[in-house]
Design an enzyme around this catalytic site. Structure first.
Site, PDB file in Angstrom:
ATOM      1  N   GLY A  73       0.802  -1.213   0.000  1.00 20.57           N
ATOM      2  CA  GLY A  73       0.000   0.000   0.000  1.00 20.57           C
ATOM      3  C   GLY A  73       0.833   1.260   0.000  1.00 20.57           C
ATOM      4  O   GLY A  73       1.908   1.332  -0.590  1.00 20.57           O
ATOM      5  N   ILE A  74       0.309   2.275   0.697  1.00 27.33           N
ATOM      6  CA  ILE A  74       0.992   3.559   0.810  1.00 27.33           C
ATOM      7  C   ILE A  74       1.377   3.767   2.264  1.00 27.33           C
ATOM      8  O   ILE A  74       0.719   3.267   3.171  1.00 27.33           O
ATOM      9  CB  ILE A  74       0.085   4.709   0.322  1.00 27.33           C
ATOM     10  CG1 ILE A  74       0.860   6.035   0.284  1.00 27.33           C
ATOM     11  CG2 ILE A  74      -1.171   4.825   1.169  1.00 27.33           C
ATOM     12  CD1 ILE A  74       0.070   7.182  -0.339  1.00 27.33           C
ATOM     13  N   GLY A  75       2.466   4.478   2.481  1.00 30.47           N
ATOM     14  CA  GLY A  75       2.911   4.761   3.841  1.00 30.47           C
ATOM     15  C   GLY A  75       4.410   4.628   3.939  1.00 30.47           C
ATOM     16  O   GLY A  75       5.098   4.306   2.960  1.00 30.47           O
ATOM     17  N   ALA A  76       4.927   4.861   5.132  1.00 31.32           N
ATOM     18  CA  ALA A  76       6.369   4.883   5.325  1.00 31.32           C
ATOM     19  C   ALA A  76       7.000   3.516   5.079  1.00 31.32           C
ATOM     20  O   ALA A  76       8.064   3.412   4.465  1.00 31.32           O
ATOM     21  CB  ALA A  76       6.694   5.377   6.736  1.00 31.32           C
ATOM     22  N   ILE A  77       6.360   2.434   5.558  1.00 32.74           N
ATOM     23  CA  ILE A  77       6.962   1.114   5.383  1.00 32.74           C
ATOM     24  C   ILE A  77       6.930   0.666   3.925  1.00 32.74           C
ATOM     25  O   ILE A  77       7.962   0.238   3.384  1.00 32.74           O
ATOM     26  CB  ILE A  77       6.317   0.083   6.328  1.00 32.74           C
ATOM     27  CG1 ILE A  77       6.749   0.384   7.777  1.00 32.74           C
ATOM     28  CG2 ILE A  77       6.721  -1.341   5.949  1.00 32.74           C
ATOM     29  CD1 ILE A  77       6.115  -0.507   8.813  1.00 32.74           C
ATOM     30  N   GLU A 109      -4.075  -3.940  -4.860  1.00 30.51           N
ATOM     31  CA  GLU A 109      -5.322  -3.180  -4.767  1.00 30.51           C
ATOM     32  C   GLU A 109      -5.072  -1.693  -4.948  1.00 30.51           C
ATOM     33  O   GLU A 109      -5.942  -0.958  -5.399  1.00 30.51           O
ATOM     34  CB  GLU A 109      -6.035  -3.445  -3.442  1.00 30.51           C
ATOM     35  CG  GLU A 109      -5.281  -3.011  -2.214  1.00 30.51           C
ATOM     36  CD  GLU A 109      -5.908  -3.546  -0.942  1.00 30.51           C
ATOM     37  OE1 GLU A 109      -5.962  -2.789   0.040  1.00 30.51           O
ATOM     38  OE2 GLU A 109      -6.343  -4.708  -0.928  1.00 30.51           O
ATOM     39  N   GLY A 140      -8.202  -5.257   2.076  1.00 29.92           N
ATOM     40  CA  GLY A 140      -7.784  -6.386   1.247  1.00 29.92           C
ATOM     41  C   GLY A 140      -6.682  -7.231   1.850  1.00 29.92           C
ATOM     42  O   GLY A 140      -6.125  -8.087   1.160  1.00 29.92           O
TER      43      GLY A 140
END
Length: 423
Positions: free
Chosen positions: A208-212, A231, A329
């Site tokens: 997904g999106i984010g720092a990790i 997704e 998801g």
């Protein structure tokens, strides 16, 4: 007869008691939402249904509680307070099954408020940045209202909607919401590096999106022939495409294409997907179907968690009974990756919260939701290493998780391990 209306005219179709779907993420139709909310004095008990939406959600304001009820399929920051205070509720559901709620009339829709690109010369608009469950909403709602925006990219795939399918349109010229992934800190960069060690050349990625996720992508510059079936994706993918790391050559389905249900990033991402035949924006019922996911080789799914207990149960949608987000998801891809030849399902999280509280815990908080069961979990990654839980018994799992917990909490966790398992 023209279908173009003012926003206030277009939403007059909404009646008390209607169920109204709202297009989500960066395609949130802000002007239609505002127009609907302006009718609060005329409306009672309108059920507003959506996944994550960006921007304000004025219908969730306490002063409109008699007019609107939020029935969220995923809980974002803009409706979190309303849901936890009882002015709305949350539907636990796998993202892959949301379209079926509409198509099978489990949640029949009266009105769909959507956000599209201008019609092309053939009369087709595009759902642009967010196809996901919205294509099912358009297909099944009794009445479809669209805000038409030249800033919405025209994307290839399932999101092409003919103007005949739209009952009323309004013209807008609004910038799409943008979200920049935060720069990873030292711990997140280490997590990204550990995750990258698990990713093989030729793997198909979901994240997904984010720092990790951003940290993982930064650690993949030396990899080869990676593919994307996810997704959602954001800016971090584009640099790897441009540098030849992501090619999709090894994918068995949609080879050479980036397959996604929605995107959320900056204008760089929106411009990248605009009229790009290498990007297929598809129905989330297809994208997140485990039978589809598993067909690609070496599917590596990287997802996050709020907390993990010592047996490997994953809470990812609540903090105790406080509803924070949603199932989404995660389970679709954790299971799909585990069934893929050479696939690797990964849960990645910092070992502690910002307040220093351990996120590896003896027991999940009372009332916490189990999004991913311990039977589905394979890899758990923190900044202290990788725990492979697959095929391990309960005591072995607990030992492996203690070893990647923050050192400040290992003694306490070891005591819990001993009390429970005698180890």
């Amino acid at each position: 007869m023209s279908k173009y209306r003012t926003a206030d005219e277009a939403v007059k179709i909404i009646k008390s008691g209607d169920r109204v779907f709202v297009h989500g993420v960066s395609a949130t139709p802000v002007q239609l939402i505002e127009a609907m909310t302006r009718r609060h004095n005329e409306l009672k008990k309108v059920e507003v249904v959506h996944l994550h939406t960006e921007g304000p959600a004025p219908y969730a304001d306490p002063k409109y509680k008699d007019s609107f009820f939020v029935n969220a399929l995923f809980v974002g920051a803009n409706v979190r307070k309303a849901i936890n205070e009882g002015r709305g509720d949350y539907v636990p559901v796998f993202l892959s099954e949301v379209p079926n709620l509409f198509r099978n009339k489990i949640m029949p829709l009266d009105v769909a408020l959507i956000h599209v690109s201008p019609p092309d010369k053939h009369g087709y608009c595009s759902l642009g940045v967010s196809v996901d469950a919205t294509v099912a909403a358009v297909q099944t709602a009794k009445y479809v209202v669209a805000q038409v925006n030249p800033n919405m990219p025209r994307t290839h795939g399932d999101g092409l909607i003919h103007i005949k399918q739209i009952d009323a349109l309004i013209e807008v010229n609004d910038a799409l919401p943008e979200q920049t992934a935060p720069e990873p800190d030292e711990a997140e960069l280490r997590i990204g590096q550990f995750c990258a060690e698990l990713i093989d050349d030729g793997a198909t990625l979901q994240m997904g999106i984010g720092a990790i996720p951003n940290a993982v992508l930064k650690s993949l510059t030396g990899h080869k022939n990676l593919g994307i079936h996810t997704e959602m994706f954001s800016d971090g993918v584009i640099e790897l495409v441009e540098n030849g790391v992501i090619t999709g050559k090894k994918k068995k389905i949609h080879p050479g294409k980036i397959v996604s249900g929605f995107v959320m990033g900056t204008r760089k991402t929106y411009d990248f997907i605009d009229d790009n035949p290498a990007v297929a924006m598809l129905d989330i019922a297809y994208i997140n179907d485990t039978a589809v996911i598993r067909r690609n080789p070496k599917v590596t799914a990287i997802n996050s968690a709020v907390e993990v207990d010592l047996t490997g149960q994953i809470c990812a949608d609540s903090i105790g009974t406080y509803q924070y987000s949603g199932v989404g998801g995660q389970m679709d891809f954790i299971r799909g990756a585990s069934l893929s030849p050479g696939g690797k399902p990964i849960i990645a999280l910092p070992s502690v919260t910002r307040k220093g509280i351990s996120r590896i815990v003896p027991h999940l908080k009372q009332g916490a939701g189990v999004v991913t069961t311990r039977a589905h979990v394979h890899y758990v990654v923190t900044e202290y290493g990788i725990a492979n839980l697959y095929g391990k018994n309960m005591g072995q799992r607990a030992e492996a998780l203690v070893n990647i917990a923050h050192p400040d909490h290992r003694e306490e966790l070891s005591e819990s391990l001993y009390d429970r398992f005698g180890k």
